[in-house]
Design an enzyme around this catalytic site. Structure first.
Site, mmCIF file in Angstrom:
data_model
loop_
_atom_site.group_PDB
_atom_site.id
_atom_site.type_symbol
_atom_site.label_atom_id
_atom_site.label_comp_id
_atom_site.label_asym_id
_atom_site.label_seq_id
_atom_site.Cartn_x
_atom_site.Cartn_y
_atom_site.Cartn_z
ATOM 1 N N SER A 122 3.166 1.976 0.752
ATOM 2 C CA SER A 122 4.319 1.089 0.661
ATOM 3 C C SER A 122 5.067 1.048 2.005
ATOM 4 C CB SER A 122 5.206 1.540 -0.511
ATOM 5 O OG SER A 122 6.156 0.554 -0.834
ATOM 6 N N ASP A 177 0.581 -5.190 -8.900
ATOM 7 C CA ASP A 177 1.775 -4.721 -8.188
ATOM 8 C C ASP A 177 2.849 -5.810 -8.258
ATOM 9 O OD1 ASP A 177 3.677 -3.797 -6.335
ATOM 10 O OD2 ASP A 177 2.151 -2.949 -5.008
ATOM 11 N N HIS A 211 2.257 -0.701 -8.560
ATOM 12 C CA HIS A 211 2.672 -0.197 -7.239
ATOM 13 C C HIS A 211 2.471 1.322 -7.227
ATOM 14 C CE1 HIS A 211 4.489 -0.705 -3.344
ATOM 15 N NE2 HIS A 211 5.398 0.223 -3.605
#
Length: 232
Positions: A122, A177, A211
């Site tokens: 991320s 995600d 995610h």
């Protein structure tokens, strides 16, 4: 810079997983927003190679605009998570310099840049991409999980003379995600192909993955590290 970890602020507190034999390579892995290096150190321990040192630094705690200015571990400020969101240019560049200081420290201690691989998840993956593509030395590779390329408009095309044109990049993204949509990851992969040799880019997606990470993704990460940081 001397060999003392205290000369590199991020290294003094970082979680380090040492090799079980002579360390001839290093992986520097950067966590996501609000996290710490501990979880990724555990994940990397599960796929570790005996000759590789794994360094998982902790981001400094700063107020994050996206989260109502709450203070939390963050590599740089985030204003939004869309491709057209404003970006913290000064903070991104400062964060990249701090990661380059770790690379310099490892180089001075005997692990050359072409035996150092950068990775992250991320926001950490975003910083690893930016750092590798602005580094003077060519690194062994980049593992970019569920992320994007910060300041993407600032990059020239691969036709400009640069040391990073042939840096291998493994980009992975969950197809479910909702935080960093897969389309953003796909746009990033296409942008990267204009900056580095397109054959160097591998973009893998994982059905059902949000995610987060998954065993199949970590197996791909292990294979990538084995390929680009072989035992010597």
């Amino acid at each position: 810079m001397c060999g003392n970890n205290m000369s590199v602020p991020l290294l003094a507190e970082a979680v380090t997983v040492s090799g079980t034999e002579k360390e001839t390579a290093a992986v520097i892995f950067l966590h996501g927003l609000g996290d710490s290096g501990h979880g990724w150190a555990d994940a990397l321990t599960a796929i570790r190679l005996p000759h590789v040192k794994y360094i998982c630094p902790h981001a400094p705690r700063i107020p994050v605009t996206l989260n109502m200015k709450m203070t939390m571990p963050s590599w740089f400020d985030l204003m939004g998570l869309r491709p057209d969101s404003p970006e913290d240019e000064a903070g991104i560049k400062k964060a990249a310099e701090n990661i380059k200081a770790i690379i310099d420290h490892e180089t001075k201690n005997g692990i050359p840049p072409n035996r150092i691989l950068l990775g992250g998840f991320s926001q950490g993956g975003a910083l690893s991409l930016y750092t590798a593509l602005t580094c003077q030395q060519q690194l062994a590779g980049v593992v970019a999980l569920s992320c994007w390329l910060p300041l993407h408009r600032s990059f020239q095309s691969a036709t400009s003379a640069s040391g990073y044109k042939n840096v291998p990049i493994l980009q992975c993204h969950g197809e479910m995600d909702i935080m960093i949509p897969m389309q953003f990851g796909a746009m990033t992969a296409e942008k990267l192909k204009t900056i580095v040799n397109p054959q160097m880019i591998t973009f893998k997606t994982y059905p059902g993955l949000q995610h987060s990470s998954c065993p199949q993704e970590m197996a791909a990460v292990k294979e990538f590290i084995e390929k680009h940081l072989p035992r010597i």
